[in-house]
Design a protein around this motif. Structure first.
Motif, PDB file in Angstrom:
ATOM      1  N   GLU A 139       0.859  -1.421   0.013  1.00 21.05           N
ATOM      2  CA  GLU A 139       0.246  -0.037   0.085  1.00 21.05           C
ATOM      3  C   GLU A 139       0.887   1.271   0.495  1.00 21.05           C
ATOM      4  O   GLU A 139       0.445   2.473  -0.371  1.00 21.05           O
ATOM      5  N   ALA A 142       0.844   3.771  -2.932  1.00 18.06           N
ATOM      6  CA  ALA A 142      -0.501   5.198  -3.133  1.00 18.06           C
ATOM      7  C   ALA A 142      -0.719   5.592  -1.969  1.00 18.06           C
ATOM      8  O   ALA A 142      -1.167   7.296  -1.973  1.00 18.06           O
ATOM      9  N   ARG A 143      -0.596   5.314  -0.978  1.00 18.91           N
ATOM     10  CA  ARG A 143      -0.921   5.996   0.634  1.00 18.91           C
ATOM     11  C   ARG A 143       0.658   7.001   0.605  1.00 18.91           C
ATOM     12  O   ARG A 143      -0.138   8.127   0.533  1.00 18.91           O
ATOM     13  N   LYS A 145       2.470   8.653  -1.699  1.00 24.92           N
ATOM     14  CA  LYS A 145       2.301   9.074  -2.937  1.00 24.92           C
ATOM     15  C   LYS A 145       4.091   9.668  -3.780  1.00 24.92           C
ATOM     16  O   LYS A 145       4.195  10.656  -4.056  1.00 24.92           O
ATOM     17  N   VAL A 148       3.864   4.559  -8.536  1.00 26.05           N
ATOM     18  CA  VAL A 148       2.804   3.908  -8.732  1.00 26.05           C
ATOM     19  C   VAL A 148       2.093   3.191  -7.815  1.00 26.05           C
ATOM     20  O   VAL A 148       2.887   2.632  -7.386  1.00 26.05           O
ATOM     21  N   GLU A 149       0.940   3.167  -7.636  1.00 24.00           N
ATOM     22  CA  GLU A 149       0.311   2.184  -6.728  1.00 24.00           C
ATOM     23  C   GLU A 149       0.530   0.917  -6.967  1.00 24.00           C
ATOM     24  O   GLU A 149       0.610   0.416  -8.845  1.00 24.00           O
ATOM     25  N   TRP A 150       0.456  -0.568  -6.502  1.00 25.04           N
ATOM     26  CA  TRP A 150       1.025  -1.191  -6.719  1.00 25.04           C
ATOM     27  C   TRP A 150      -0.431  -1.685  -7.417  1.00 25.04           C
ATOM     28  O   TRP A 150      -1.324  -1.658  -6.594  1.00 25.04           O
ATOM     29  N   LYS A 513      -0.769   0.011 -12.404  1.00 27.85           N
ATOM     30  CA  LYS A 513      -2.599  -0.667 -13.028  1.00 27.85           C
ATOM     31  C   LYS A 513      -2.500   0.359 -14.646  1.00 27.85           C
ATOM     32  O   LYS A 513      -3.370  -0.221 -15.570  1.00 27.85           O
TER      33      LYS A 513
END
Ligand SMILES: Cc1cc2nc3c(=O)[nH]c(=O)nc-3n(C[C@H](O)[C@H](O)[C@H](O)COP(=O)(O)OP(=O)(O)OC[C@H]3O[C@@H](n4cnc5c(N)ncnc54)[C@H](O)[C@@H]3O)c2cc1C
Ligand code: SF4
Length: 572
Positions: A139, A142-143, A145, A148-150, A513
């Motif tokens: 996480e 994303a948390r 910033k 990129v998000e996993w 993603k």
């Protein structure tokens, strides 16, 4: 009359090709062959067969010409390799020598690229620490910033951790910690009396901190699945980097490669330097790979329906960057232009030492191929410090021993033979997460080529301000923990080791993603070329503080499962 061209192409066609036979490639090969796919593993180095090709494994210290140390001319000729603690007279034959495989470094951004080019890759040399990543690791981007998000979370990979742990054999204790999920463990190694004492002190004084025994790929009590692999209980010799005749620790050579071979579906081709992946414009997918025979330098092609790229993080970047076609002029799958970027590593720069004056009536006997571990405690649940993410730390205690070296003749002999005991020495080293950034990248050098005509990799990677703040915090916090535990003579050291010396380089082909900001989807599949899977460190979106290889194993097994299902559904 036979058509030799067709026959020869047929003979070079498989269901699957795996590039690289190290930790991740071994796992890809095992899973593919078990699922019935005729699989070709292409390995650039020589073959190293379990036991047979471990020439130093049973040698006594006095049988080494230089008593395990390396002569100055060898260390001078290999400044990069010799900065690795495992580059010894007994194990140097498993390391790439600096002058044989050069690469390009930015002058003011040195990077120690440590490699093992042989069947088994670095699985013969690794320190076998195997922690699961936690949900906080997946996480993280994303948390906080960054990057990129996993595209996956802990729950997606947890069953695959179980799958690989049971087969590899992982010793550990179920500690029930949020930041370090428990796994399928064999009997844990024991902490010694000073380590237990420190564990108690940490628990008493800090609610958020723990000291536990490490989790490592050693068979402490063999299960049937390990015996079936021909592996036996670890004998605690701690000479693992020579190759282990008992198969006591997990390596591709002792475990996944022979297992894949037993299925009858594996073809292993050593001395096969993969030049690039072939993209078929008409079919809009990869059709095979170009290989240069390492000895004859002959270029040849092999074909398959699916390709697993497991050449280790930076070499997987190199292979993709070198796989150009009219559809992909900047490297296979590189529509986003991000291939080679966002490379990251682990920050191992700082260490703390001290002494403990208690337990002077106790010492340890024998060896233990493992040590204590302090899981990450900074910024786990929320951002609390002036730097992002955190660090884990190793911990170990050993009784200081010495002998009287004064005297001459009989008295010197007697002095040397009598071991004297001093205080306990205690030590810790940091393992920090680094933040992947576009400015940390690898690329192909425009002019220079290697002995096989492949462009040299240019590496431009450096520490940043976040790393410096993290080092400062580790030194302050762990020194304080040492002092609070009553340790004396506490000293901190910043060894200023180069990035890469941690041997946990990751990224460049990150998962994500969105095809605009990542190269691979949630199944480690190139967004733009679906029958190519990258399941080694290159695929990592961020780096966690945990060691990475167990996660490469789990991602490889998970991706193979998906690939074979997709193949059967005729989607690949
Ligand atoms: C001293 C040391 C200690 C370590 N300790 C730990 C630890 O405690 N825990 C942990 O998780 N990790 C540890 N590591 C890191 C670990 O070894 C690596 O993360 C792991 O081996 C990576 O697996 P891999 O399959 O990606 O690469 P490798 O195991 O390096 O295998 C890659 C293979 O690909 C081959 N190859 C490369 N390019 C090509 C090409 N073009 N064509 C064909 N073949 C190619 C190579 O020859 C090699 O055999 C350590 C490493 C070292 C050296
Ligand atoms: S410590 Fe265990 S795994 Fe390592 S060499 Fe010895 S027996 Fe083998």
């Amino acid at each position: 009359m036979a058509n030799f061209n067709i026959d020869s192409k047929k003979a070079r066609t498989y269901d699957a090709i795996v590039i690289g036979s190290g930790i991740s490639g071994g796992w890809s090969a095992k899973e593919l062959t078990e699922k019935g796919l005729k699989t070709l593993v292409l390995e650039r180095g020589r073959d190293v067969q379990h036991i047979k090709d471990y020439p130093t494994t049973n040698m006594m210290p006095w049988e080494f010409e230089h008593r395990e140390r390396l002569p100055k001319e060898v260390t001078d000729a290999n400044p990069i390799a010799s900065r690795c603690y495992n580059f010894k007279e007994s194990s140097a034959h498993f390391f790439v020598k600096d002058n044989e495989h050069p690469y390009v470094q930015d002058q003011d951004r040195p990077f120690d690229w440590l490699r093992g080019y042989q069947v088994g890759g670095k699985s013969l040399l690794w320190a076998r620490q195997t922690q699961r990543w936690s949900k906080y690791d997946f996480e993280g981007p994303a948390r906080d910033k960054f990057a990129v998000e996993w595209p996956i979370g802990y729950d997606d990979i947890a069953p695959w951790y179980s799958h690989v742990e049971k087969f590899a054999g992982i010793t550990g204790n179920k500690d029930g910690l949020d930041a370090l999920p428990d796994g399928e463990f064999l009997t844990p190694h024991e902490l010694n009396c000073v380590e237990k004492y420190f564990k108690e002190q940490v628990a008493k004084q800090y609610k958020d901190r723990h000291m536990i025994i490490g989790r490592a790929a050693h068979i402490t009590d063999p299960q049937q699945i390990h015996l079936d692999q021909g592996r036996a209980k670890c004998q605690h010799r701690t000479m693992c980097e020579r190759g282990c005749p008992f198969g006591g620790y997990f390596s591709s050579n002792a475990s996944t490669i022979p297992w894949a071979m037993k299925t009858g579906n594996l073809t292993l081709r050593p001395h096969s330097v993969v030049h690039s992946i072939i993209y078929d414009d008409k079919k809009q997918k990869a059709s095979g790979v170009r290989v240069i025979d390492a000895t004859t330098k002959e270029m040849m092609e092999f074909y398959a329906d699916i390709i697993f790229l497991n050449a280790a993080a930076l070499n997987s970047n190199l292979v993709l960057l070198n796989s150009t076609s009219s559809r992909f002029p900047n490297g296979l799958g590189n529509d986003s232009g991000l291939l080679g970027k966002y490379v990251a590593f682990h920050n191992y720069r700082a260490s703390i030492s001290g002494e403990y004056e208690g337990f002077l009536d106790s010492t340890t006997d024998g060896r233990r191929p493992n040590s204590g571990y302090i899981p990450r405690f900074r910024n786990v649940y929320k951002q609390e410090t002036d730097f992002l993410r955190g660090y884990a730390a190793g911990f170990g205690a050993n009784r200081i021993t010495y002998s009287d070296r004064t005297g001459i003749g009989e008295s010197l002999k007697a002095g040397l033979l009598e071991t004297k005991y001093g205080n306990w020495s205690v030590g810790s080293h940091m393992m920090g997460e680094t933040i992947p950034k576009e400015t940390n990248y690898v690329a192909l050098d425009k002019d220079q080529k290697d002995a096989w005509g492949i462009p040299l990799l240019k590496i431009s990677v450096a520490y940043d301000d976040n790393d410096e703040k993290m080092i400062k915090d580790y030194i302050e916090q762990v020194s304080e923990m040492f002092v609070n535990a009553g340790f004396k003579n506490v000293k901190a050291n910043d060894g200023h080791r180069n990035p890469g010396n941690d041997i946990h380089e990751m990224g460049g082909v990150r998962m994500g993603k969105d095809p605009k900001t990542s190269l691979l989807n949630k199944w480690n599949q190139l967004h733009a070329c679906k029958n190519v899977f990258v399941t080694d460190g290159a695929s990592m979106t961020s780096t966690s503080t945990q060691n990475p290889s167990l996660t490469y194993m789990a991602l490889s097994a998970r991706a193979v499962d998906h690939a074979v299902k997709e193949m059967k559904a005729k989607n690949l």
